[in-house]
Motif scaffolding. Structure first.
Motif, PDB file in Angstrom:
ATOM      1  N   ARG A 152       0.827  -1.208   0.000  1.00 42.59           N
ATOM      2  CA  ARG A 152       0.000   0.000   0.000  1.00 42.59           C
ATOM      3  C   ARG A 152       0.865   1.264   0.000  1.00 42.59           C
ATOM      4  O   ARG A 152       0.576   2.235  -0.724  1.00 42.59           O
TER       5      ARG A 152
ATOM      6  N   ARG B 149       3.951   1.571  -1.089  1.00 43.99           N
ATOM      7  CA  ARG B 149       4.615   1.684  -2.389  1.00 43.99           C
ATOM      8  C   ARG B 149       3.689   2.324  -3.423  1.00 43.99           C
ATOM      9  O   ARG B 149       4.096   3.230  -4.171  1.00 43.99           O
ATOM     10  N   VAL B 150       2.449   1.862  -3.468  1.00 45.45           N
ATOM     11  CA  VAL B 150       1.489   2.386  -4.444  1.00 45.45           C
ATOM     12  C   VAL B 150       1.226   3.870  -4.205  1.00 45.45           C
ATOM     13  O   VAL B 150       1.197   4.682  -5.143  1.00 45.45           O
ATOM     14  N   GLU B 151       1.045   4.261  -2.933  1.00 47.70           N
ATOM     15  CA  GLU B 151       0.782   5.666  -2.610  1.00 47.70           C
ATOM     16  C   GLU B 151       1.975   6.545  -2.967  1.00 47.70           C
ATOM     17  O   GLU B 151       1.803   7.664  -3.472  1.00 47.70           O
TER      18      GLU B 151
ATOM     19  N   GLU C  94       4.172   5.954  -5.315  1.00 49.87           N
ATOM     20  CA  GLU C  94       4.253   6.031  -6.783  1.00 49.87           C
ATOM     21  C   GLU C  94       3.199   6.976  -7.350  1.00 49.87           C
ATOM     22  O   GLU C  94       3.402   7.562  -8.413  1.00 49.87           O
ATOM     23  N   ASN C  95       2.084   7.141  -6.637  1.00 51.36           N
ATOM     24  CA  ASN C  95       1.020   8.048  -7.089  1.00 51.36           C
ATOM     25  C   ASN C  95       1.208   9.480  -6.593  1.00 51.36           C
ATOM     26  O   ASN C  95       0.317  10.314  -6.779  1.00 51.36           O
ATOM     27  N   SER C  96       2.339   9.748  -5.985  1.00 53.80           N
ATOM     28  CA  SER C  96       2.569  11.105  -5.449  1.00 53.80           C
ATOM     29  C   SER C  96       3.125  12.055  -6.504  1.00 53.80           C
ATOM     30  O   SER C  96       3.523  13.185  -6.182  1.00 53.80           O
ATOM     31  N   GLU C  97       3.197  11.599  -7.743  1.00 52.62           N
ATOM     32  CA  GLU C  97       3.682  12.419  -8.869  1.00 52.62           C
ATOM     33  C   GLU C  97       5.115  12.902  -8.636  1.00 52.62           C
ATOM     34  O   GLU C  97       5.460  14.057  -8.879  1.00 52.62           O
TER      35      GLU C  97
END
Length: 306
Positions: free
Chosen positions: A269, A271-273, A275-278
């Motif tokens: 979770r 890691r995904v967040e 990676e989505n932090s731009e």
């Protein structure tokens, strides 16, 4: 014929020896009977928990029966009984030290509830789930070994009960079936640290909320029962600076059987967040980054040929 007469005279002079021999036959008969009853219960009872308790109850009943028979059998010869017990004890204590210590260990485990079937323990550098405790051995399903994490290796370990007196017994589940675990995250310098902290705390609170709630009341019971200070069961995050990255250390409480799966969910979770932090948060790694190639000024002198 003379030898037989001499043996009879010897038994007449030492009647307790004959009594002891006869009693050993009684012990053998009772022991065989108990084992037959255990085998019968094993075949007839299908429920694992009930079968285990029935077999243990039969074994304990056998010990009690033998004890009562011994008291009743030797009650008329207390003087001789004291003498023979002293002699036998001296010999057995030397020859059967490990055996005696194992039996005493089983009684100690039972009376003081050091552990019981279903507990996860570590003893003599062996970790596993206790699946049986008898009068001689503790049987465990091994965890670890060549397997990473808290997973079964498939090996069944039989460990002498004597080891309960020879070192520490680490119980993962007795009284407090939770353990503290940690997750380290390397964050690259220049990342949005406040955002990273907020994401980690948010995810940890969501995934670990059940363990936090359930462990809080049980920890209060531990504090009342033992001389121990109160502890923080909420997930906590500590930040430290290293030469290579900013280190996030997430400390949290988890069910002792779910340590591996929970760490997986947390890591995935987060890691995904990230990676989505731009690009605001970047995980660091121990790699060498070549920022700029230095300029090279090479001069070549070519000799003139005449």
């Amino acid at each position: 014929m003379v030898e037989l007469t001499n043996m009879q005279d010897w038994f007449n002079d030492y009647p307790f020896i004959l009594m002891a021999f006869k009693f050993m036959i009684v012990v053998l008969v009772v022991t065989i009977g108990i084992q037959l009853i255990r085998a019968y219960l094993k075949r007839k009872i299908t429920n694992t928990a009930i079968r285990y308790k029935a077999q243990k109850g039969t074994e304990v009943f056998g010990y009690i029966l033998l004890f009562l028979l011994a008291i009743s059998y030797f009650s008329g010869s207390i003087k001789d009984l004291t003498l023979i017990i002293g002699v036998i004890t001296a010999g057995l204590a030397f020859a059967l030290q490990e055996l005696i210590l194992s039996i005493v260990g089983s009684i100690y485990i039972l009376l003081f509830k050091v552990y019981q079937p279903g507990d996860r323990i570590e003893i003599n550098n062996i970790k596993g789930d206790v699946i049986d405790v008898d009068s001689m051995y503790t049987t465990m399903m091994e965890i670890g070994g060549w397997i990473s994490g808290d997973n079964y290796s498939g090996r069944i370990v039989k460990l002498s009960n004597a080891y309960v007196f020879k070192g520490g017994v680490y119980n993962y589940s007795q009284d407090f079936p939770f353990i503290w675990d940690e997750l380290d995250l390397p964050i690259r310098y220049g990342s949005d640290i406040d955002l990273a902290k907020a994401i980690v705390i948010k995810i940890a609170s969501e995934i670990l909320s059940e363990f936090t709630i359930n462990s809080k009341s049980q920890w209060e019971g531990i504090v009342k029962k033992y001389y121990i200070e109160d502890a923080e069961v909420q997930p906590t995050l500590a930040v430290s600076l290293t030469d290579n990255w900013i280190k996030f250390n997430l400390r949290y409480i988890v069910d002792f059987k779910k340590r591996r799966s929970v760490k997986h969910h947390l890591s995935d979770r987060i890691r995904v967040e990230f990676e989505n932090s731009e690009g605001k948060i970047v995980l660091a790694s121990a790699t060498i980054e070549l920022i700029k190639i230095p300029e090279l000024d090479v001069k070549v002198n070519i000799a003139k040929q005449e």
